[in-house]
Design an enzyme around this catalytic site. Sequence first.
Site, PDB file in Angstrom:
ATOM      1  N   LYS A 127       0.812  -1.222   0.000  1.00 27.44           N
ATOM      2  CA  LYS A 127       0.000   0.000   0.000  1.00 27.44           C
ATOM      3  C   LYS A 127       0.845   1.271   0.000  1.00 27.44           C
ATOM      4  O   LYS A 127       0.479   2.249  -0.646  1.00 27.44           O
ATOM      5  CB  LYS A 127      -0.967   0.004   1.182  1.00 27.44           C
ATOM      6  N   THR A 128       1.986   1.265   0.709  1.00 23.45           N
ATOM      7  CA  THR A 128       2.828   2.473   0.731  1.00 23.45           C
ATOM      8  C   THR A 128       3.358   2.771  -0.665  1.00 23.45           C
ATOM      9  O   THR A 128       3.449   3.934  -1.085  1.00 23.45           O
ATOM     10  CB  THR A 128       3.992   2.293   1.720  1.00 23.45           C
ATOM     11  N   ASP A 163      -3.741   7.406   4.873  1.00 27.95           N
ATOM     12  CA  ASP A 163      -3.271   6.037   5.086  1.00 27.95           C
ATOM     13  C   ASP A 163      -3.857   5.512   6.398  1.00 27.95           C
ATOM     14  O   ASP A 163      -4.183   6.280   7.293  1.00 27.95           O
ATOM     15  CB  ASP A 163      -1.742   6.044   5.147  1.00 27.95           C
ATOM     16  N   GLU A 164      -3.978   4.190   6.506  1.00 21.69           N
ATOM     17  CA  GLU A 164      -4.528   3.539   7.710  1.00 21.69           C
ATOM     18  C   GLU A 164      -5.902   4.120   8.055  1.00 21.69           C
ATOM     19  O   GLU A 164      -6.211   4.404   9.220  1.00 21.69           O
ATOM     20  CB  GLU A 164      -3.575   3.707   8.905  1.00 21.69           C
ATOM     21  N   GLN A 211      -7.917  -5.017   9.606  1.00 22.34           N
ATOM     22  CA  GLN A 211      -6.876  -4.640  10.560  1.00 22.34           C
ATOM     23  C   GLN A 211      -7.308  -3.472  11.445  1.00 22.34           C
ATOM     24  O   GLN A 211      -6.472  -2.749  11.993  1.00 22.34           O
ATOM     25  CB  GLN A 211      -5.581  -4.287   9.814  1.00 22.34           C
ATOM     26  N   ARG A 216       1.804 -10.880  10.479  1.00 20.77           N
ATOM     27  CA  ARG A 216       3.132 -10.302  10.710  1.00 20.77           C
ATOM     28  C   ARG A 216       4.225 -11.280  10.279  1.00 20.77           C
ATOM     29  O   ARG A 216       5.380 -10.887  10.112  1.00 20.77           O
ATOM     30  CB  ARG A 216       3.353  -9.971  12.197  1.00 20.77           C
TER      31      ARG A 216
END
Length: 704
Positions: A31-32, A222-223, A253, A622
């Site tokens: 995504k970044t 973002d997020e 998330q 993770r």
Amino acid sequence: MDLGGLNESQRAAVCCIDGPLLVLAGAGSGKTRVITHRIAYMLERGIRPESIVALSFTNKAADEMRERLARMVGRRAGELVLGTFHSLGVRMMRARPEDFGVPKKFSILDQGDVYGLIRSILRDEGIHFAGADRRFDPGAIVQRISLWKNAFITPAQAQDPDKIESDYDEVAAEVYGPYEERLASLGAVDFDDLVCRIARALKSSDAAREYWQARFSHVLVDEYQDTNKAQFEVLRELVGARQNLCVVGDDDQAIYGWRGAKVANILGFDMYFPSAVTIKLEENYRSCAPILDCANAVIVNNQGRHDKVLLPQRDGGEPVTEVLAEDGPQETNWVTSRIRQLIKEEGVPGHAIAVLYRSTRQARSVEERLQEHGLAYRVLGGQAMYDKKQVKDALAYLKVLIYPTDEIAVRRAMNVPSRGIGGKSLERLLAHASAQRLSLMEAIHRCDDVPGIGGRPADGLRRFSELVRFGQSRMYASGSAALALRELLDRVALRDHVMRELGSSEAAAHRWADVERLLASVERFEQRAREAGQRRARWNEFFGSMTLERDKKDAGEDAGARGQVTLATLHSAKGLEWPVVFIIGCEEGIMPHKRVDAPRISDAIAGDVEEERRLFYVGITRARDRLFLTRAAARFERGRQVKCLPSRFLEELPEAVTRYNISTEESLTVEKIESMADAFLAKLALAKEAAASEDKRRRGAARR
């Protein structure tokens, strides 16, 4: 601009620059990369950099984004409005303070300032707080006021009897009004005001809204799943009728509901913005297929979510392993021994390994064992046991016994508890030590020779000297530093000192338990040294692997160069990744947390269960290469062993998961797991019965 390195979904998200866009970015989906390429693409299309706002939730994430963009677009990256919601609020308030009802030179209170202000108000209102008569914790009051602010609940509304559910709510409501008045009198704002004042002003003032909508043409977030009500209102008012809003996030998330985040913001994005385009990033470049199979199998059980799956882009991978221990100590021993094996025998660097858990208290026993193995580690999300004041005080005494030339340890121990040795006396002591080429401890032993020190300070130094000599004589006589330290701390009355500092027997007992864990850890370290045939324990290994002086607050700090194993809460682990991950305590009451037990008989708080499942999903995703899920058949709680049920989330895992019994190293079935727990509890009951019988026999013999 070259978009050849992006997959089809990523390219679509980059090129859709006008109107509302929801990018559902699964874990490990890049995504970044999408966000930075999208901004670069917008600049290439002629959009002015100063009109582009890109928001994240940490300064670190914003800085990383800026660095990436600087490599892509050069100087123009410096003209972009990159930052957090709070830094955007500061920028807007500084530019036009009249829009937001603040003075031109307003100040911003940090968390410490806010706590001090709340304590002052509690004193003025005659309300006892922690540290005084131990009634109300200022931190809990600050949290309530923060949640009310971000939900646009005024001080008057907070006092509505229907909103008050506890004593804390009542006190916080009583303090809220005076707190806001104090802020105004100081010409100050707190961190929540940096968002809430912006939202209210944009909503109520046509002039402010028109100015800022003209100033910023495109907004990216973002997020997005972590946004709260106030942040959502800021976004909605900023983008106006153009609705050039791109949000990137993952509802799977969303794990911060407890601090005010609204998963509804991302789930209902198309309701707030009916013309929104939705693009899913489902290709996962992080984890192997067996790990993603587990993640998908668990999260699909949530009802409130966008339909999507993680598609593995890596080949191979080991099966996920579910491990069952008899009890908590066996679970901890297995995890830390396995970590040692990975590092020492398989060559896996420590920074490639993480141990994740639901609650910070689960980390204590893992810390102790890693310490005993001489393995370096860092703790994210909560304070490391060896960083706690009472533990550091006890450790200072241990160092003084073993390394009396350690000046830092001596300086810490000599005034805990206080012995009246002030700064002037210490200066004279240090000057004398330097002039005579003595260590500080040697100068203390000869304190009668130090010019200018007499009275109470001299008495305090003599007492400290006697205590250290006592401890060292006991250590040499017994051959045990652990025994000497325990006796020394008793003689020092450190436990009483902790009690006086806290004023609460319950809190003191909790903190003293950390000291007991340290003592047990020192005892086990010495025992292992004896078993290894060492003439003396290698204390340099024990102290050398501690991370006493490291800052644990920055969850993104890179520990790679130091090879440290990471211990982290599941919340702190979000956004990070490791080749090898252990998730411990996968049991009902731990994961999910005990507060959501009710949904098994009621759906009243099903949303809490879904957030817990999302938290477990975050933990699973993770892991890159290997994942271990561990649990115990029984645990010691409140003075007794209790049987533990497997987490309901383990029951949702696919059949391909490998399940092992630590004791026998054989595959497990459900029947074997239940039988093992029953057998363990039965064995414990027999042991207790035998102990009681032996005790009765001894009392009878004594009477005869």
